[in-house]
Design a protein around this motif. Sequence first.
Motif, PDB file in Angstrom:
ATOM      1  N   ALA A   9      11.592 -28.553 -11.040  1.00 44.97           N
ATOM      2  CA  ALA A   9      12.712 -28.517 -10.620  1.00 44.97           C
ATOM      3  C   ALA A   9      13.797 -28.567 -11.965  1.00 44.97           C
ATOM      4  N   ARG A  10      13.275 -28.904 -12.855  1.00 45.19           N
ATOM      5  CA  ARG A  10      14.114 -29.058 -13.955  1.00 45.19           C
ATOM      6  C   ARG A  10      14.304 -27.775 -14.745  1.00 45.19           C
ATOM      7  N   THR A  11      13.389 -26.647 -14.780  1.00 46.66           N
ATOM      8  CA  THR A  11      13.838 -25.544 -15.098  1.00 46.66           C
ATOM      9  C   THR A  11      14.535 -24.613 -13.987  1.00 46.66           C
ATOM     10  N   PRO A  12      15.550 -23.775 -14.153  1.00 44.67           N
ATOM     11  CA  PRO A  12      16.347 -23.114 -13.345  1.00 44.67           C
ATOM     12  C   PRO A  12      15.299 -22.216 -12.324  1.00 44.67           C
ATOM     13  N   ILE A  16      15.053 -22.610  -8.486  1.00 47.44           N
ATOM     14  CA  ILE A  16      15.663 -21.554  -7.628  1.00 47.44           C
ATOM     15  C   ILE A  16      14.269 -20.880  -6.859  1.00 47.44           C
ATOM     16  N   GLY A  17      13.320 -20.557  -7.619  1.00 43.38           N
ATOM     17  CA  GLY A  17      12.113 -20.065  -6.864  1.00 43.38           C
ATOM     18  C   GLY A  17      11.608 -21.043  -5.726  1.00 43.38           C
ATOM     19  N   PHE A  23      12.108 -21.892   1.864  1.00 44.57           N
ATOM     20  CA  PHE A  23      12.995 -21.254   2.828  1.00 44.57           C
ATOM     21  C   PHE A  23      11.947 -20.163   3.647  1.00 44.57           C
ATOM     22  N   VAL A  24      11.510 -19.326   2.604  1.00 49.88           N
ATOM     23  CA  VAL A  24      10.591 -18.184   3.339  1.00 49.88           C
ATOM     24  C   VAL A  24       9.349 -18.776   4.292  1.00 49.88           C
ATOM     25  N   PHE A  25       8.817 -19.869   3.447  1.00 49.15           N
ATOM     26  CA  PHE A  25       7.623 -20.526   4.333  1.00 49.15           C
ATOM     27  C   PHE A  25       8.150 -21.104   5.649  1.00 49.15           C
ATOM     28  N   LEU A 254      13.306 -10.503  -1.415  1.00 44.20           N
ATOM     29  CA  LEU A 254      13.541 -12.074  -1.867  1.00 44.20           C
ATOM     30  C   LEU A 254      12.284 -12.878  -1.902  1.00 44.20           C
ATOM     31  N   VAL A 255      11.416 -12.494  -1.117  1.00 45.02           N
ATOM     32  CA  VAL A 255      10.215 -13.094  -1.075  1.00 45.02           C
ATOM     33  C   VAL A 255       9.531 -12.776  -2.608  1.00 45.02           C
ATOM     34  N   ALA A 256       9.487 -11.489  -3.028  1.00 44.79           N
ATOM     35  CA  ALA A 256       8.802 -11.195  -4.181  1.00 44.79           C
ATOM     36  C   ALA A 256       9.518 -12.092  -5.265  1.00 44.79           C
ATOM     37  N   ILE A 257      10.905 -11.948  -5.373  1.00 45.15           N
ATOM     38  CA  ILE A 257      11.499 -12.674  -6.560  1.00 45.15           C
ATOM     39  C   ILE A 257      11.205 -14.060  -6.411  1.00 45.15           C
ATOM     40  N   GLY A 258      11.475 -14.732  -5.230  1.00 49.22           N
ATOM     41  CA  GLY A 258      11.093 -16.072  -5.137  1.00 49.22           C
ATOM     42  C   GLY A 258       9.663 -16.581  -5.541  1.00 49.22           C
ATOM     43  N   PHE A 259       8.570 -15.818  -5.468  1.00 48.23           N
ATOM     44  CA  PHE A 259       7.275 -16.108  -5.910  1.00 48.23           C
ATOM     45  C   PHE A 259       7.158 -15.877  -7.338  1.00 48.23           C
ATOM     46  N   ASN A 260       8.040 -14.953  -7.813  1.00 43.00           N
ATOM     47  CA  ASN A 260       7.902 -14.658  -9.380  1.00 43.00           C
ATOM     48  C   ASN A 260       8.562 -15.651 -10.036  1.00 43.00           C
TER      49      ASN A 260
END
Lengths: 274, 545
Positions: A9-12, A16-17, A23-25, A254-260
């Motif tokens: 959680a310390r890194t942005p 965000i990811g 959320f996606v899960f 969104l999913v792709a960005i989230g996991f990345n």
Amino acid sequence: MTDLLRRLARTPQGAIGGVIVAFVFLLAAFGPWLAPADPEAFNYTARFEGPGASFLLGTDQFGRDLFSRMLSGAPATVFMAVLSTLLGTLLGAFVGTASAYLGGRADEAIMRVVDAVMAIPSLLFALLIVTALGASSFNAFIAIGIAFAPGMSRVARSVALTVRKHDYVNAAVARGEGAGYIIAREMMPNVIAPIVVEATIRVAFAVMLLATLSFLGLGAQPPSSEWGLMVSESRDYLFRNPWMMIWPGLAIALVAIGFNLLGDGLRDALNPKT
Amino acid sequence: MSTPADTDVPVLAVEGYTLDYLTPTGGLRALEDIDLTIGRGEVLGLVGESGSGKSTLAFAVMRDLARNARERAGAIRLSGADLRTLPGNEIARLRGRRIGMVFQDPGTALNPTITLGTQVAETLVRHHGLDWRDAWKRGTGMLERVGLKTPAAMMARYPHEVSGGEKQRVAIATAFACQPECILFDEPTTALDIITARAILDLFRELQAETGVASLYISHDLALVSEIAHRVAVIHRGRIVEEEPANAIFRTPREDYTRQLIASVPRPDRPLTPPLAPETDAAPALLDLSDISVRYGRPSILKRLFGRSERVVGARDVSFALRPGEILGLVGESGSGKSTIARALVGLNPFEGEIRFAGRTLTGPRDMDQGYRRDVQIIFQHPDSSLNPRQRVEEILARSLILAGTRDRREIAATIGRLLEDVALPADYRRRFPHQLSGGEKQRVAIARAFASRPRLVICDEITSALDVSIQAQIVRLLLDLRERYGTAYLFITHDLNLVRQIAHRLVVMYRGDVVETAPVETVASAPAHVYTRELLGAVPTPVG
């Protein structure tokens, strides 16, 4: 574990990811129950509608509620992507670890085969497998798993080579353990942790690959509302109702960005030096 | 040792210095109220175990602290001026010119992409304003001064082209090049072999006397420090617990901690093992190696084609025997083939020759069945590496029992309890992961694992060299207790002659893959037969007093 989350959680990127993926899960787990309407109910009076009060995200060519379809299609997309990545990771980790453990000529032979397989682009390779096995969601899952395995085995092997040098492996050899036990119990657990990062990033590729396969008609079959299939079906009506393509496209992105992002965050969080 | 000339202002003075490290769980006091002074021409030895804060102090003096360090109080004065108040650029100008440092590992202290000459000369260019030609000439002179054979050729070489000892000589030359007032030595010989370390120590003493530089010599080795320092300060958990003249610290330690530390230092003149019973002298050997050779690497096809298939020799025609219950010390410098032999004995290296163990003859790793593997166990040097970080202690210990044929869960649990008791670890440690244990505790788990199958021979491969001296003493005592109880024989591999002379019955000395001497401990010490053994014995620092 909680420490890892705190570091994450310390890194942005990690924060965000992590939020996006969580959320996606949630959507994927509860989506089918949250859907306000039956995703397969036709409404001939309300075809090709844009976002509005009665249909939150609009409707498709049969007047089906896009929002409900998106929600009910979420598990098919997200969980399939995660599961096929998991399959590819385990397969790759095992091959890579075994190759590193055996060493010498066996290592050489295994890695050259892996090289040969890697020379085929993963989409093409997945296509090949699906055409051989037949078009279905399950076969798409198998295909992506196998297509991912060679890349993962390279990563796993490089990690396993350093693990191999540790004395706990030597100790196991010295007390007469078999190769299977050493690979599975002594080496694999230590190999998996570092490649979790790689796997997380690959989930994003899996989502896209799965969507591509469905788009090409080789993955999920109608009337499924897998997101890639939704994009594919909307192609004919692109100009009559662009929303049909925009929503699933955005969701995939969104999913792709989230996991990345989560993968990037994990890499930093798992590295004790940062 | 000559007494240093007294002057009014000490070269280096640390006054009431206190430092904390900020950690996620709060502040950690690393140094507390440190008071130290070093005068011109004086050597102050700073002795402490790992984590005592001795390196932190060195970095505090160099003004190169970690970002999470917070200085709470005190001053660090170089010839009177407080370094804490100086701005960054002044500090940068001062480092290397007025205050130098020699690090533990010369392999990482020198830049691998720059020639040695450039590294020596650049300090001279920077601090003395010499041009490169003159600096190069002065640098060559310095390399000659530190005893390097071909200084001009040395200047053009890269760090990887010279040995560890030579690298350390270059590092020392660089530190002395600008004639600083004060040099910090952070364990400069710990990473080196005994004989090389002795040569570096002699060089240090010579240069120190010649230049009169004030030296802070940091080490974990009390015997070594008491030999070269004028005064010795003992640091424990960030506090200086005692400071004494070097010759007094061994004879009349004041503090409990110092006394405990001194008691832990191995003393070859005080053997810990009872001599073997005379009947075992005549007993047949438990382990008998005859002409064991180990070669590394497999010749490439190309080389075989040209008929050049020479391989690296790890050990050559090694023969020795070990009797039941005997402790056999295997000594030699790194690369002498000690570990190669150990690994061959447990089937990790292929070998040529014959091993006879308890009446059976083995000619290769394939001959080692479960019975042999149960009887011969190995303990490795680094407990961090020899325990799988993802297995709990109970899983680590249970595996040996399962392999030995125990299937009953309750029996396994009971045996694990007994094993933990044997190595003096609390029973609830079975649920722990290795990273939740200290270095000494981890090594105890490794010992418990080795003893799980009730072996007749345990090979100890440098098992205490990664540990602090007080932990080493505990581990050695534990091993001797276990031997007393189970009658186990040990092949004790080490480079620490003082330690091995204290516990072994006989010694095998190896040099570059060959056994050069095999004799009872007393004989080796009093009348060493081989030149190398004599050299080795002469190089070991002996505790003063």
